[in-house]
Design a protein around this motif. Structure first.
Motif, PDB file in Angstrom:
ATOM      1  N   LEU A   1       0.820  -1.214   0.000  1.00 24.34           N
ATOM      2  CA  LEU A   1       0.000   0.000   0.000  1.00 24.34           C
ATOM      3  C   LEU A   1       0.857   1.269   0.000  1.00 24.34           C
ATOM      4  O   LEU A   1       0.638   2.175  -0.799  1.00 24.34           O
ATOM      5  CB  LEU A   1      -0.925  -0.010   1.217  1.00 24.34           C
ATOM      6  N   LYS A   2       1.823   1.330   0.873  1.00 22.79           N
ATOM      7  CA  LYS A   2       2.656   2.532   0.989  1.00 22.79           C
ATOM      8  C   LYS A   2       3.401   2.807  -0.316  1.00 22.79           C
ATOM      9  O   LYS A   2       3.419   3.939  -0.813  1.00 22.79           O
ATOM     10  CB  LYS A   2       3.648   2.371   2.137  1.00 22.79           C
ATOM     11  N   GLU A   3       3.987   1.775  -0.885  1.00 23.93           N
ATOM     12  CA  GLU A   3       4.746   1.943  -2.131  1.00 23.93           C
ATOM     13  C   GLU A   3       3.833   2.332  -3.287  1.00 23.93           C
ATOM     14  O   GLU A   3       4.193   3.171  -4.123  1.00 23.93           O
ATOM     15  CB  GLU A   3       5.500   0.656  -2.461  1.00 23.93           C
ATOM     16  N   GLU A   4       2.643   1.728  -3.340  1.00 27.86           N
ATOM     17  CA  GLU A   4       1.707   2.032  -4.431  1.00 27.86           C
ATOM     18  C   GLU A   4       1.257   3.490  -4.374  1.00 27.86           C
ATOM     19  O   GLU A   4       1.208   4.174  -5.408  1.00 27.86           O
ATOM     20  CB  GLU A   4       0.499   1.098  -4.338  1.00 27.86           C
ATOM     21  N   LEU A   5       0.941   3.977  -3.188  1.00 25.83           N
ATOM     22  CA  LEU A   5       0.486   5.360  -3.071  1.00 25.83           C
ATOM     23  C   LEU A   5       1.627   6.342  -3.326  1.00 25.83           C
ATOM     24  O   LEU A   5       1.415   7.406  -3.916  1.00 25.83           O
ATOM     25  CB  LEU A   5      -0.126   5.594  -1.688  1.00 25.83           C
ATOM     26  N   ALA A   6       2.828   5.988  -2.881  1.00 27.43           N
ATOM     27  CA  ALA A   6       3.981   6.856  -3.148  1.00 27.43           C
ATOM     28  C   ALA A   6       4.230   6.978  -4.647  1.00 27.43           C
ATOM     29  O   ALA A   6       4.544   8.065  -5.155  1.00 27.43           O
ATOM     30  CB  ALA A   6       5.226   6.311  -2.447  1.00 27.43           C
ATOM     31  N   GLU A   7       4.053   5.884  -5.368  1.00 29.76           N
ATOM     32  CA  GLU A   7       4.260   5.908  -6.819  1.00 29.76           C
ATOM     33  C   GLU A   7       3.188   6.738  -7.511  1.00 29.76           C
ATOM     34  O   GLU A   7       3.478   7.530  -8.419  1.00 29.76           O
ATOM     35  CB  GLU A   7       4.257   4.484  -7.377  1.00 29.76           C
ATOM     36  N   VAL A   8       1.950   6.601  -7.071  1.00 34.39           N
ATOM     37  CA  VAL A   8       0.855   7.353  -7.686  1.00 34.39           C
ATOM     38  C   VAL A   8       1.038   8.850  -7.461  1.00 34.39           C
ATOM     39  O   VAL A   8       0.850   9.660  -8.382  1.00 34.39           O
ATOM     40  CB  VAL A   8      -0.504   6.884  -7.116  1.00 34.39           C
TER      41      VAL A   8
END
Length: 398
Positions: free
Chosen positions: A185-192
């Motif tokens: 979750l953290k990595e996905e939101l950081a990428e977005v």
């Protein structure tokens, strides 16, 4: 190999490191005290006038400080004032609940420039990218009000119910947040969003706000008890948040107590916030309203309306004191801060009744206060953390 006594870049004691330390000291002073003259900065940091002048020229060239008027009305020439350049950096804070996300954007001085609210129902609940779409919509809405684009942000902090398990990356203790259960979750939101971010427990962030801006200032040992739709706690010992092995320290909503059904398998239904068992079933907002109905007031629809009744307020105080007694017996804090909708609606009258209930308990008796944070304490705490991280990055001149 460096020559003897020359050192290497970044070595403690070298001119480069000392300059960076002096820069940071001056910048922190300008953040905490506002505009200062060169003389004041020199006096507060212990730097000579020439060194303070060089420092300010260097920080101005780097876009970190700017001049802002001058001090007049005293003998001699007027003294130039310096302040942090607000455009040096920007941070975003988000507060997540079952109904949606609130986002705020602030400049590096802490001035909030834009805020936006996005309802959870604005994106179909079965959308595969539900969480990312809600987060970006909230951030972009706040940025639009601030007149900024996403590329200007340095950092974001998201406050959510539950906590990220440091071992698995899963958001635990929050089954009522659909779409937030990805292991990355953290990595996905950081990428977005295209920037570094942290996801933090919402009650922990409320405790950060209380420690720096609210009722817990000057306390290194305290417990913040959040009594709202959900119930939780943040435990601060020696000035540091206690997180636990899975990030779940303070999940007292599940705590078994007399008079409440046991909470099994982390049951907190999204459809029924008062489902499951434990402490939350006794003092959560839905249960407070249900208590008013039980006492013969079926017309009551709000927590404030329920707690306006003496009988409801007395029973909620008794239940709160029982749960707090268990926490105090283990943690022994100097202070307990009550926050959330139930605490705010009950106010001083509820606090006094809880304190009276403590009198008959063979426990340490900490000071008991109601939160005095204006606005959303979760958003306030998230913004404070995001700004601290942003300053660490932007103010690093080494």
């Amino acid at each position: 190999m460096a020559a003897a006594g020359q050192g290497t870049p970044g070595t403690p004691g070298t001119p480069r490191v000392l300059r960076a330390m002096n820069d940071r000291a001056a910048l922190d002073l300008l953040v905490s005290q506002g505009p200062l003259t060169r003389t004041q900065i020199g006096e507060l940091t212990g730097l000579s006038k020439p060194t303070a002048s060089q420092l300010l020229a260097r920080l101005a060239a780097a876009g970190l400080v700017r001049t802002t008027g001058s001090v007049t009305g005293r003998p001699g020439p007027s003294a130039q004032l310096y302040e942090i350049d607000p455009a040096a950096g920007y941070a975003a804070a988000l507060a997540v609940d079952q109904l949606g996300i609130t986002a705020a954007v602030a400049d590096i001085t802490g001035q909030v420039l834009g805020e936006a609210r996005v309802g959870a129902d604005t994106v179909p609940p079965d959308a595969p990218d539900l969480t990312a779409r809600l987060v970006t919509a909230a951030v972009d809405g706040a940025l639009a009000k601030a007149g900024l684009d996403r590329g200007r942000l340095h950092r974001a902090v998201i406050g959510t119910p539950g906590a990220l398990d440091p071992r698995t990356g899963l958001l635990r203790y929050a089954p009522h947040l659909p779409g937030w259960q990805s292991r990355a979750l953290k990595e996905e939101l950081a990428e977005v969003l295209g920037l570094p971010l942290d996801i933090e427990n919402d009650v922990n962030l409320a405790a950060v706000a209380e420690q720096h801006d609210g009722a817990a200032q000057d306390f290194d040992d305290f417990v913040l008890v959040w009594v709202d739709e959900g119930v939780g706690a943040a435990i601060v010992l020696d000035g540091r948040l206690l997180r636990g092995a899975t990030g779940g320290a303070g999940e007292i909503g599940y705590m078994p107590l007399p008079g409440a059904p046991l909470a099994r398998d982390g049951d907190r239904s999204a459809a029924r916030p008062d489902a499951g068992g434990g402490f939350q079933r006794l003092v959560g907002a839905p249960s407070v309203i249900a208590l008013a109905h039980e006492y013969g007031a079926p017309e009551v629809r709000t927590v404030a309306g329920a707690l306006a009744r003496d009988d409801v307020r007395a029973e909620v105080a008794r239940r709160l004191a029982t749960g707090l007694a268990a926490v105090v017996a283990v943690v022994d804090p100097r202070l307990v801060v009550l926050s959330g909708e139930v605490a705010q609606a009950g106010g001083e009258a509820l606090r006094a009744l809880v304190e009276e209930e403590f009198t008959g308990l063979a426990l340490p008796r900490p000071e008991l206060r109601i939160s005095d944070i204006e606005g959303d304490p979760i958003l306030t705490g998230a913004l404070r953390v995001a700004l601290a991280q942003t300053r660490d990055a932007v103010f690093d001149t080494g």
